[in-house]
Structure formats: structure tokens, C-alpha cells
Design a protein around this motif. Structure first.
Motif, PDB file in Angstrom:
ATOM      1  N   THR A 154       0.830  -1.202   0.000  1.00  0.00           N
ATOM      2  CA  THR A 154       0.000   0.000   0.000  1.00  0.00           C
ATOM      3  C   THR A 154       0.863   1.249   0.000  1.00  0.00           C
ATOM      4  OG1 THR A 154      -1.759  -1.170   1.171  1.00  0.00           O
ATOM      5  CG2 THR A 154      -1.826   1.231   1.239  1.00  0.00           C
ATOM      6  N   LEU A 174       0.934   4.168  -2.868  1.00  0.00           N
ATOM      7  CA  LEU A 174       0.748   5.583  -2.545  1.00  0.00           C
ATOM      8  C   LEU A 174       1.917   6.427  -3.055  1.00  0.00           C
ATOM      9  CD1 LEU A 174      -0.695   5.258   1.055  1.00  0.00           C
ATOM     10  CD2 LEU A 174      -1.903   6.103  -0.955  1.00  0.00           C
ATOM     11  N   GLN A 224      -4.010   7.197  -8.933  1.00  0.00           N
ATOM     12  CA  GLN A 224      -4.693   7.750  -7.765  1.00  0.00           C
ATOM     13  C   GLN A 224      -5.805   6.814  -7.284  1.00  0.00           C
ATOM     14  OE1 GLN A 224      -4.154  10.477  -5.887  1.00  0.00           O
ATOM     15  NE2 GLN A 224      -2.340  11.036  -7.047  1.00  0.00           N
ATOM     16  N   GLN A 225      -6.550   6.242  -8.211  1.00  0.00           N
ATOM     17  CA  GLN A 225      -7.634   5.336  -7.833  1.00  0.00           C
ATOM     18  C   GLN A 225      -7.093   4.040  -7.227  1.00  0.00           C
ATOM     19  OE1 GLN A 225     -10.975   5.796  -7.737  1.00  0.00           O
ATOM     20  NE2 GLN A 225     -10.418   7.927  -8.165  1.00  0.00           N
ATOM     21  N   ASP A 240      -6.102   4.884  -3.743  1.00  0.00           N
ATOM     22  CA  ASP A 240      -7.284   5.086  -2.901  1.00  0.00           C
ATOM     23  C   ASP A 240      -7.899   3.751  -2.493  1.00  0.00           C
ATOM     24  OD1 ASP A 240      -9.363   6.711  -1.655  1.00  0.00           O
ATOM     25  OD2 ASP A 240     -10.653   6.001  -3.296  1.00  0.00           O
ATOM     26  N   LEU A 283      -5.588   1.945   0.024  1.00  0.00           N
ATOM     27  CA  LEU A 283      -5.636   2.555   1.349  1.00  0.00           C
ATOM     28  C   LEU A 283      -6.957   2.254   2.049  1.00  0.00           C
ATOM     29  CD1 LEU A 283      -4.066   4.278   3.339  1.00  0.00           C
ATOM     30  CD2 LEU A 283      -5.122   6.289   2.301  1.00  0.00           C
ATOM     31  N   ARG A 284      -8.052   2.320   1.327  1.00  0.00           N
ATOM     32  CA  ARG A 284      -9.352   1.996   1.934  1.00  0.00           C
ATOM     33  C   ARG A 284      -9.403   0.557   2.404  1.00  0.00           C
ATOM     34  NH1 ARG A 284     -14.280   5.274  -0.265  1.00  0.00           N
ATOM     35  NH2 ARG A 284     -13.242   7.130  -1.055  1.00  0.00           N
TER      36      ARG A 284
END
Length: 96
Positions: free
Chosen positions: A39, A43, A68-69, A72, A75-76
Motif C-alpha cells: 500500500t 501511494l 490515484q484510484q 485510494d 488505502l481503503r
């Protein structure tokens, strides 16, 4: 001709089953550490892509948005997994 007696001790079946598998054993902490590391790398790639777009080094906004997606979503997933682990730990603590 030599005949050895069979050894049916407590670990006999487990050891023979382990010899046939080639899968490496990893524990939970290593798996979690690897997920955090992946992760973090995702990032970093997304941040670098954003900086490259802002500085004009790349003009491909589509690739930047994809990075970016990906970051995201990673990270989620990590945050959700961590929250689930904390909730499970608290439930186990409350059983005591």
C-alpha cells in the motif's frame, strides 16, 4: 533385508503432510507487513505521478488518475482491514 518399525508418534502425520507441500509458511504479521508495504508503494507511485503531472513532465492525466484510484482503493482496503482487526481484538478482549 531390513524392516523398520512404523513410527506413529504425535507428529508423524503432520510431518509427512508437510513434506509434500512446497508452499512457504508465512505468519499473519508478515502478511500484514507485506500489505502495508504494498500500500505504501502504491501511494508513493500515485504521489510521484501527481507531481510529474503538476510539473509538466507527463501530460497523461489518465494514467495519473488510474494511479490515484489504485492508491485510494489500496488505502481503503488497508484501513477497513485494520478496523476489522481492532474490532475483533476488542471482542476477544471483552470475552475475558
Amino acid at each position: 533385508m531390513r524392516i523398520d518399525p512404523l513410527d506413529f508418534g504425535p507428529n508423524a502425520f503432520r510431518l509427512s503432510a508437510d513434506k509434500g507441500t512446497n508452499a512457504p509458511e508465512t505468519d499473519f504479521v508478515d502478511t500484514l507487513r507485506q500489505a502495508v508495504s504494498q500500500t505504501n508503494e502504491t501511494l508513493k507511485k500515485a504521489e510521484k505521478a501527481s507531481v510529474d503531472l503538476a510539473s509538466g513532465e507527463t501530460g497523461n492525466i489518465h494514467e495519473v488518475m488510474i494511479q490515484q484510484q489504485k492508491a485510494d482503493i489500496s488505502l481503503r482496503l488497508l484501513v477497513t482491514s485494520t478496523n476489522k482487526l481492532i474490532n475483533a481484538y476488542n471482542e476477544l478482549k471483552n470475552l475475558r
